[in-house]
Design an enzyme around this catalytic site. Structure first.
Site, PDB file in Angstrom:
ATOM      1  N   HIS A   1       2.884   4.485  -4.939  1.00  0.00           N
ATOM      2  CA  HIS A   1       1.714   5.362  -4.902  1.00  0.00           C
ATOM      3  C   HIS A   1       1.703   6.211  -3.629  1.00  0.00           C
ATOM      4  CE1 HIS A   1      -0.856   2.922  -7.995  1.00  0.00           C
ATOM      5  NE2 HIS A   1       0.334   3.263  -8.451  1.00  0.00           N
TER       6      HIS A   1
ATOM      7  N   GLU B   1      -0.666   6.684  -1.374  1.00  0.00           N
ATOM      8  CA  GLU B   1      -1.192   5.964  -0.209  1.00  0.00           C
ATOM      9  C   GLU B   1      -0.146   4.992   0.339  1.00  0.00           C
ATOM     10  OE1 GLU B   1      -4.619   6.137  -3.302  1.00  0.00           O
ATOM     11  OE2 GLU B   1      -2.422   6.047  -3.269  1.00  0.00           O
TER      12      GLU B   1
END
Length: 334
Positions: free
Chosen positions: A261, A263
């Site tokens: 992801h 993040e």
């Protein structure tokens, strides 16, 4: 800033254009669109043909067509001055495009304008006051909605510059308008960093969803990341992730997903380069999933700012709150 200029013939618009061009403003003229049209027809440019071609272009594309055709050329990092605005729909198109647009009307007496036109000796210019009045009678207002509507444009002006004197007086008047009246708004820090995150997301190679994160500390970017397959492996959009390439329904097949992801990548990139994220802020285009939330907490970030809500993110938001991580949503559509 986008400065629009309008006014009657010989009022001094060209002198203001030259003055601003020397001060790094990029110059456009709506008349150039008409000139290009005449050139494509192989027709010699005259004032009468310019007026008629402009009317035809507005009839075909709508009364704001000249300005609407120019707007895609206007970049957000430049100042512009746009000349030859002659229809209220052109003003409206530029107003709708940018909150920084301001319309300046340039005014001068009839006798002074005729004097200037006689001095410049341009083909098609009137030679006396009767010819000037006849010409302007067709430009000031028109029953045809596609015709020039200068009087309506004048009523929409944000500022009026009286130009009866020479260049020195005109330049002082222009500077006075800028000094006292014109301004431009900068984006907030939240909008600035979230907009950067959206650009970072364009680098994503995931075929399911493009997500990105930007980590900042003291209003300085220290790390970025977008979602996709791990470093050195085949990109998701090249077939690297079986789950994404099978277009699995949301929330299913997650154990088969090879994509990291946004993040997660922002945090691991900081670690890769030995950058501490303690007390940093993470801007992400989607609220984090549970896995990324745990990384955010353990990496020591103290704030998460997100744009859109992740479909399976409620438990993650609860965990961030429990861990004392500040949480805010920023909607860029506002």
């Amino acid at each position: 800033m986008i400065i629009g200029l309008s006014g009657r013939n010989g009022a001094g618009k060209g002198a203001i254009v030259e003055y601003l061009a020397e001060r790094s403003f990029y110059v456009y003229s709506l008349s150039d669109v008409i000139r290009d049209e005449l050139a494509s027809r192989g027709v010699e440019e005259t004032r009468e043909r310019m007026i008629e071609a402009g009317r035809e272009l507005r009839t075909a594309g709508g009364p704001g067509a000249l300005a609407e055709g120019l707007i895609p050329k206007l970049l957000p990092d430049r100042n512009y001055v746009i000349d030859s605005i002659r229809h209220p729909a052109e003003v409206e198109a530029l107003q709708n495009f940018s909150a920084e647009f301001r319309l300046v009307w340039v005014n001068a007496s009839e006798s002074r304008r005729l004097e200037r036109m006689l001095e410049r000796g341009r083909s098609g210019d009137p030679r006396n006051l009767d010819e000037l009045r006849d010409l302007e009678g067709r430009e000031l207002s028109n029953p045809d909605s596609a015709g020039q509507q200068l009087l309506a444009v004048e009523e929409m002006a944000d500022f009026v510059i009286e130009n009866e004197g020479g260049f020195d007086e005109l330049h002082v008047a222009v500077r006075e308008v800028f000094r006292e009246s014109l301004f431009f708004e900068r984006p907030s820090w939240d909008r600035y960093f979230m907009s950067i995150a959206q650009v970072v997301a364009s680098r994503s190679n995931c075929v399911k969803r493009k997500v990105a994160a930007v980590v900042t500390r003291d209003r300085r970017i220290v790390s970025t990341g977008y979602n996709g397959t791990p470093r050195g492996t085949r990109n998701c959009n090249e077939g690297g992730c079986p789950r994404c390439n099978d277009l699995a329904p949301g929330g299913t097949g997650l154990l088969d997903c090879l994509c990291s992801h946004g993040e997660e990548n922002a945090i691991t990139q900081a670690s890769y380069h030995g950058v501490s994220l303690q007390n940093a802020t993470l801007y992400t285009t989607f609220s984090p999933c549970l896995q990324c939330t745990k990384m955010i907490i353990n990496a020591g970030l103290n704030e998460v700012v997100y744009n859109a809500s992740y479909p399976l993110g409620d438990r993650a938001l609860e965990l961030l709150d429990e861990a004392g991580v500040k949480l805010r949503q920023v909607d860029l559509s506002d």
